[in-house]
Design a protein around this motif. Structure first.
Motif, PDB file in Angstrom:
ATOM      1  N   SER A 545      -3.399   5.624   4.482  1.00 53.56           N
ATOM      2  CA  SER A 545      -3.190   6.750   3.570  1.00 53.56           C
ATOM      3  C   SER A 545      -3.809   6.395   2.217  1.00 53.56           C
ATOM      4  O   SER A 545      -4.360   5.306   2.027  1.00 53.56           O
ATOM      5  CB  SER A 545      -1.692   7.008   3.397  1.00 53.56           C
ATOM      6  N   VAL A 546      -3.718   7.313   1.298  1.00 50.48           N
ATOM      7  CA  VAL A 546      -4.045   6.998  -0.089  1.00 50.48           C
ATOM      8  C   VAL A 546      -2.998   6.017  -0.617  1.00 50.48           C
ATOM      9  O   VAL A 546      -1.808   6.128  -0.298  1.00 50.48           O
ATOM     10  CB  VAL A 546      -4.063   8.279  -0.946  1.00 50.48           C
ATOM     11  N   CYS A 547      -3.422   5.058  -1.399  1.00 50.97           N
ATOM     12  CA  CYS A 547      -2.483   4.096  -2.002  1.00 50.97           C
ATOM     13  C   CYS A 547      -1.914   4.692  -3.289  1.00 50.97           C
ATOM     14  O   CYS A 547      -2.565   4.699  -4.332  1.00 50.97           O
ATOM     15  CB  CYS A 547      -3.196   2.779  -2.290  1.00 50.97           C
ATOM     16  N   THR A 548      -0.677   5.209  -3.189  1.00 53.79           N
ATOM     17  CA  THR A 548      -0.064   5.852  -4.355  1.00 53.79           C
ATOM     18  C   THR A 548       0.130   4.864  -5.495  1.00 53.79           C
ATOM     19  O   THR A 548      -0.154   5.170  -6.664  1.00 53.79           O
ATOM     20  CB  THR A 548       1.295   6.460  -3.967  1.00 53.79           C
ATOM     21  N   GLU A 549       0.601   3.678  -5.173  1.00 49.50           N
ATOM     22  CA  GLU A 549       0.850   2.684  -6.229  1.00 49.50           C
ATOM     23  C   GLU A 549      -0.445   2.347  -6.962  1.00 49.50           C
ATOM     24  O   GLU A 549      -0.429   2.111  -8.178  1.00 49.50           O
ATOM     25  CB  GLU A 549       1.461   1.424  -5.630  1.00 49.50           C
TER      26      GLU A 549
END
Length: 699
Positions: A545-549
């Protein structure tokens, strides 16, 4: 069905025997021509001259797959595997070819077909066997001189082939100078070991990029695997793994052998299997091996190999055998992991993989096929499917308090086993991946996150690391598999694995009987490049996924992200849909494997994808995978909810809501002091959301 079998045989004979004209001539210029034959129920049958010419011309152009049509029957001919398949019935038959004598035409003297000059040493052995059978059935009269002649031809080919391999980089015996006066004689040269008849080569298939398929790029082994076979003893030590890491594992194995199929598997059993593997030449390429490098750019790449072929690669790596020049990623992994002896999970994984196949594969059997593939790049095509209506997902919530104590991860109210444990037919396992398969643990050990641990339990994924080139020995990612990436037919070989956290670990290899006795055995038949293969009805899919952090840039505290209270967590929906669609949509893969993809993957199992240690919003990520799965062709969603998923423990409870006991889930699942708080539970839960939006257009 005997009637259908007889009908199929008649079709095959009609396809290969031409119009019955014994004097049919080959095309001009082919007086000394190649003759092709197909193996029928009563022996080898020559193809008609036109078909033989077609196949010869195709091979000269480097083609590997050819379609032919005779008398209304269509066939797919695989020139690498020397195999013909009837497209209507699926029936497969072996092919062979050789140089015909000018007067050796069908019908003049059928016995002369046994004297065709074969074009490989494996074919030599096969034809000598055929000759022996003919001598036994027809008597010795009239056959002694032809038999001796055939033997002389075979020996001539062997000498020429040996010389050719030596001149192209193979290892040849060097002359030994006489010892100097007073010096002891040199040790004797190693002898070529006696070996069993090689297994019939399996059907491997490779794409080097999108649409660039069917060509085999061969790499040379540092040591001929047949020579290695003679060196295999009891596996108490192996050249490919540091003794400090290997010895504790094999000592444990010897003291407490695991069981499979109700019987103990001894190291001696595995050693015997490894010895047979190395001598079996399962690719039919001798001292070479087909190779593809999955390192980026990975788009459209495919490697389809059999279980025996994959086990053969593992055996070579353990015995310290790699590729000349480039090396391979599996050998690089063994060196990398062995440098830290406390990391040993990979040894249990590879040995258990070999142990299982030593029981499942009969001598010479290739087993089922596994297809590893990377999709093409993202192109926004998912937006064309937005008028699709949202499917009704299967929501799986644990129904028992025992949790991870149960072998399959505890009971779920949906009636399915834990998606991480595998076992549901046609269900793909979602690996919550990072930048590469296996992440920070570098393919070496179980860890506290899902992606790092999964590869240890799904041993075939580890072995596929062979198909990466160790370009930089100081950079582990240079010999690790890309993301997104799929293995059709992958199975779990080790116990025990569940989505629930086991203390601070995601899965744990059991101290006793660590081999998975519940290995799935259900398979499906599906075409790969138009040729039928049997694949296990399970799959491993790595998708990031996209790395939110990484994206939030300090705009949120860590505690806010743990409780789904960060605005940055909800600003990359389209990107995440595109990533999921790219990994799971069959049309994103090379056309040669799309039908196999559809046949194997009918449902997708996942937990809190996107909301693990990259700290996405678990509520939004459920909506993401639900919407994205609804856009796919022919797949449904199985969404699993855990009290304490083994990444970001307790956060997934927020998909439940107060009316589904969210608060109790958080109190039970969150790690002490983690910052996940039940006060952030909302009033409505996942089933409310599904009820409100099911069957509405995805747009």
């Amino acid at each position: 069905d005997e009637d259908e079998e007889d009908e199929d045989m008649e079709e095959d004979q009609g396809a290969v025997e031409g119009d019955g004209d014994d004097d049919e001539e080959a095309p001009a210029g082919q007086q000394q021509r190649l003759v092709w034959e197909v193996e029928g129920d009563r022996g080898w049958i020559p193809l008609d001259a036109a078909t033989s010419h077609l196949l010869t011309e195709a091979e000269a152009r480097g083609e590997t797959i050819v379609e032919t049509e005779t008398r209304g029957q269509r066939y797919v001919v695989d020139l690498e595997r020397l195999e013909q398949q009837n497209k209507r019935t699926g029936r497969r038959r072996a092919l062979r070819c050789g140089i015909a004598e000018e007067d050796c035409k069908p019908g003049k003297d059928s016995r002369k077909r046994h004297l065709l000059l074969p074009r490989s040493l494996a074919a030599c052995a096969t034809q000598l066997t055929d000759l022996a059978r003919t001598v036994a059935s027809d008597g010795l009269r009239g056959w002694l001189l032809p038999a001796l002649g055939a033997f002389a031809v075979v020996m001539f080919i062997f000498v020429i082939a040996s010389g050719s391999s030596h001149s192209s980089g193979g290892t040849s015996p060097q002359p030994v100078a006489p010892p100097a006066p007073g010096q002891p004689p040199p040790p004797p040269l190693p002898q070529q070991p006696a070996s069993p008849m090689p297994a019939r080569p399996g059907r491997s298939y490779f794409c080097h990029s999108l649409g660039q398929c069917g060509r085999q790029d061969l790499k040379k082994w540092q040591t001929d695997p047949m020579l290695l076979a003679a060196s295999v003893t009891d596996l108490t030590s192996v050249p490919g793994v540091a003794a400090e890491a290997w010895t504790p594992v094999v000592s444990h194995w010897a003291q407490s052998p695991p069981t499979f199929q109700g019987r103990q598997v001894l190291l001696a059993d595995v050693a015997s299997f490894v010895r047979d593997l190395l001598a079996s030449d399962p690719f039919g390429t001798g001292q070479d091996v087909p190779y593809i490098d999955f390192r980026p750019p990975s788009e459209g790449k495919v490697a389809a190999v059999t279980q025996r072929q994959l086990a053969f690669l593992a055996a070579n790596a353990l015995l310290g055998n790699s590729l000349v020049g480039t090396g391979d990623g599996l050998s690089a992994m063994l060196r990398r992991c062995g440098a830290t002896p406390a990391r040993r999970s990979y040894i249990y994984s590879l040995l258990s993989f070999l142990a299982v196949l030593s029981r499942e594969l009969s001598p010479g059997s290739q087993g089922t096929t596994l297809v590893a593939a990377a999709p093409r790049g993202q192109d926004g095509s998912w937006k064309n499917a937005l008028d699709t209506r949202l499917l009704d997902p299967t929501v799986c919530r644990r129904a028992s308090a025992e949790g991870a104590a149960a072998g399959s991860g505890g009971a779920f109210d949906c009636g399915l086993p834990d998606f991480m444990a595998g076992g549901a037919q046609r269900q793909a396992l979602t690996d919550i991946a990072g930048g590469v398969i296996g992440g920070g643990a570098e393919l070496c050990d179980v860890a506290s996150s899902q992606d790092e641990s999964l590869v240890q339990f799904y041993s075939e994924v580890l072995v596929f690391a062979f198909f990466t080139s160790a370009a930089n020995p100081d950079d582990a990612s240079s010999s690790m598999l890309p993301v997104p990436w799929v293995v059709l037919g992958a199975r779990r070989y080790l116990r025990e694995l569940t989505g629930e956290s086991m203390g601070d670990m995601c899965g744990r290899i059991q101290a006793k009987n660590w081999i998975n006795e519940e290995l799935p055995t259900h398979s499906v038949d599906a075409p790969v490049a138009g040729v039928q293969h049997s694949l296990m009805s399970s799959a491993f899919v790595g998708v990031a996924s996209v790395c939110t952090e990484c994206r939030q840039g300090g705009s949120c505290s860590h505690e806010e992200m743990l409780n789904n209270k960060c605005d940055a967590q909800r600003r990359h929906l389209d990107e995440d849909i595109a990533l999921w669609y790219q990994a799971y949509e069959p049309a994103m893969y090379d056309s040669s494997v799309q039908q196999a993809f559809r046949a194997v993957i009918g449902r997708i199992g996942t937990g809190p994808w996107g909301a693990g240690v990259w700290y996405g919003d678990s509520q939004q990520y459920f909506l993401t995978v639900w919407l994205a799965t609804s856009l796919l062709e022919g797949a449904s969603l199985d969404y699993y909810i855990y009290d304490s998923f083994c990444e970001n423990e307790g956060n997934q409870c927020f998909v439940l809501g107060s009316n589904e006991n969210c608060e109790a889930c958080v109190e039970k699942g969150a790690l002490p002091g983690s910052g996940v708080k039940p006060s952030h539970c909302g009033p409505r839960g996942i089933r409310d959301v599904v009820e409100q939006f099911r069957d509405r257009p995805a747009r």
